[in-house]
Design an enzyme around this catalytic site. Structure first.
Site, PDB file in Angstrom:
ATOM      1  N   TRP A   1      39.063  37.670  46.547  1.00 33.97           N
ATOM      2  CA  TRP A   1      38.817  37.081  45.614  1.00 33.97           C
ATOM      3  C   TRP A   1      39.050  35.719  46.040  1.00 33.97           C
ATOM      4  CZ3 TRP A   1      36.710  39.168  41.392  1.00 33.97           C
ATOM      5  CH2 TRP A   1      36.661  40.901  41.654  1.00 33.97           C
TER       6      TRP A   1
ATOM      7  N   ASP B   1      43.625  30.351  40.998  1.00 32.46           N
ATOM      8  CA  ASP B   1      42.927  31.760  39.873  1.00 32.46           C
ATOM      9  C   ASP B   1      44.483  32.646  39.749  1.00 32.46           C
ATOM     10  OD1 ASP B   1      42.058  34.174  39.127  1.00 32.46           O
ATOM     11  OD2 ASP B   1      40.566  34.422  40.749  1.00 32.46           O
TER      12      ASP B   1
ATOM     13  N   LYS C   1      43.270  40.946  32.934  1.00 29.84           N
ATOM     14  CA  LYS C   1      44.781  41.851  33.420  1.00 29.84           C
ATOM     15  C   LYS C   1      45.738  41.468  32.799  1.00 29.84           C
ATOM     16  CE  LYS C   1      41.606  41.727  36.982  1.00 29.84           C
ATOM     17  NZ  LYS C   1      40.644  40.793  37.879  1.00 29.84           N
TER      18      LYS C   1
HETATM   19  C1  LIG Z   1      39.715  40.576  38.632  1.00 29.50           C
HETATM   20  C2  LIG Z   1      39.493  38.945  39.401  1.00 29.50           C
HETATM   21  C3  LIG Z   1      38.841  38.507  39.064  1.00 29.50           C
HETATM   22  C4  LIG Z   1      37.315  38.356  39.069  1.00 29.50           C
HETATM   23  O1  LIG Z   1      37.398  37.640  37.308  1.00 29.50           O
HETATM   24  P1  LIG Z   1      36.258  38.236  36.545  1.00 29.50           P
HETATM   25  O2  LIG Z   1      36.093  37.662  34.899  1.00 29.50           O
HETATM   26  O3  LIG Z   1      35.934  40.129  36.762  1.00 29.50           O
HETATM   27  O4  LIG Z   1      35.228  37.454  36.959  1.00 29.50           O
HETATM   28  C5  LIG Z   1      39.123  36.682  39.932  1.00 29.50           C
HETATM   29  N1  LIG Z   1      40.704  36.306  40.411  1.00 29.50           N
HETATM   30  C6  LIG Z   1      41.138  37.711  40.503  1.00 29.50           C
HETATM   31  C7  LIG Z   1      42.709  37.516  40.756  1.00 29.50           C
HETATM   32  C8  LIG Z   1      41.096  38.533  40.183  1.00 29.50           C
HETATM   33  O5  LIG Z   1      42.261  39.593  40.103  1.00 29.50           O
END
Ligand SMILES: *Cc1c(COP(=O)(O)O)cnc(C)c1O
Length: 361
Positions: free
Chosen positions: A103, A172, A196
């Protein structure tokens, strides 16, 4: 509920059962309104109350000071990968990125479209199995960006990195947001996709300091400026009302269950058990470096792809699902987010013991 099984999915992921039950009720009629939560106008009294309460609960849960806005956006965490540099990174400017997984890499890729990226550290040399101890910040970064939990590789920052004074830290936190107490004042911005640790897919939580909102470029489509959403309480256009409502229910569930301190203790207990088992096992082995292990995504292998496959089939026979690891790591991944029950971790450990006794090396 006996028809539910243990869901180790990395995302969308398990939600608290009492939240699901509340969603069922409110889907039919929100309170006494006679209209389901998905069917209410986003500008009506009933949904406005939900939205404001969700923001208030979020603020209380993470002790978010008043000089931060709490926004609910769309496009997933992935849209923040471009929205951040579009707003804050000029063509001749530099942003620092900590490269610790798939990511982070995507975030770096999008940032490079807008300005210079300085990779302040990288764990790519060892397939992102650790969090680098050393970070080399550039001289005048406009912001520093990191991924607090690397969902795919099963590593997690124990504490946030410290950029030079005056450089806003952007995180993030998609896969570990609100899994432990957080000092929001150390950040310029924290963002997370909802699917998540927060609820169903469909909304992105953005916690952003107000001076950064103001600093954002004005030379962008209105939807891509943070100020648009900050000014209108995330209702400039129709927001994802059902996901916001559901995330609000998860905030209430967290507040009722000891807040972030309470959930952190549970997360440590769950992951602790699993790593303890892995550390003494002669068959299974954790893939992340000891000091970098994630409490949210526990990655492990047997070292034999055939056995890994057999073990995954073995768990499926025992009411468990979602344990197959991401193809870039292989093996298994147990995603044990906030809502994942401890009984599921116990069931996994019992299955590992049984499998191990049948497959002694
Ligand atoms: C799942 C994830 C993403 C992507 O998220 P989306 O909502 O599908 O765009 C980005 N960063 C991390 C750390 C993730 O686990």
């Amino acid at each position: 509920m006996s028809d539910r099984i243990f869901n180790f999915s990395a995302g969308p992921a398990v939600m608290p059962e009492e939240v699901l039950k509340q969603c069922q009720e409110d889907m039919w009629s929100l309170g006494k309104t006679g209209i389901g939560v998905m069917e209410h106008s986003h500008r009506g009294k009933a949904f406005s109350a939900v939205l404001l309460q969700t923001i208030a609960d979020c603020r209380a849960l993470a002790k978010i000071p008043d000089d931060y806005d709490i926004l609910f956006l769309t496009g997933g965490a992935s849209s923040q990968f471009f929205m951040i540099p579009m707003n804050f990174l000029g063509k001749d400017q530099t942003a620092d990125y900590l490269m610790t997984g798939a990511w982070s890499k995507k975030a770096i890729g999008d940032a490079k479209r807008y300005g210079n990226v300085h990779v302040a550290c990288s764990s790519e040399d060892k397939n992102c199995s650790y969090i680098p101890a050393e970070v080399t910040w550039s001289k005048s970064a406009v912001y520093g960006h990191f991924t607090s939990n690397n969902t795919i590789f099963g590593t997690q920052f124990k504490t946030e990195p410290t950029p030079p004074a005056g450089v806003p830290l952007i995180c993030d936190a998609s896969s570990d947001i609100f899994s432990r107490p957080i000092d929001v004042t150390k950040y310029g911005m924290i963002y997370a996709g909802s699917q998540k640790n927060l609820g169903p897919a469909g909304v992105t939580l953005v916690i952003i300091r107000k001076d950064l909102v103001e600093r954002g470029s004005k030379d962008l489509p209105v939807m891509l400026q943070y100020r648009t959403h900050a000014k209108e309480d995330s209702c400039y256009n129709t927001p994802p009302s059902f996901p916001i409502y559901a995330v609000g229910q998860v905030f209430k569930w967290l507040l009722k269950n000891g807040g972030l301190e309470g959930i952190a203790a549970k997360n440590e207990a769950k992951a602790g058990k699993l790593y303890d088992y892995l550390d003494q096992s002669s068959l299974f082995k954790a893939t992340a470096a000891g000091d970098s292990r994630s409490l949210m995504n526990v990655t492990f292998v047997t070292g034999d792809e055939k056995l890994d496959e057999q073990f995954i089939a073995f768990t499926k026979e025992r009411k468990m699902d979602g344990l197959k690891g991401h193809r870039s790591v292989g093996g298994m991944r147990a995603s044990i987010y906030n809502a994942f029950p401890e009984a599921g971790v116990d069931a996994l450990i019992a299955a590992m013991k049984e499998f191990e006794s049948q497959n002694r090396k």
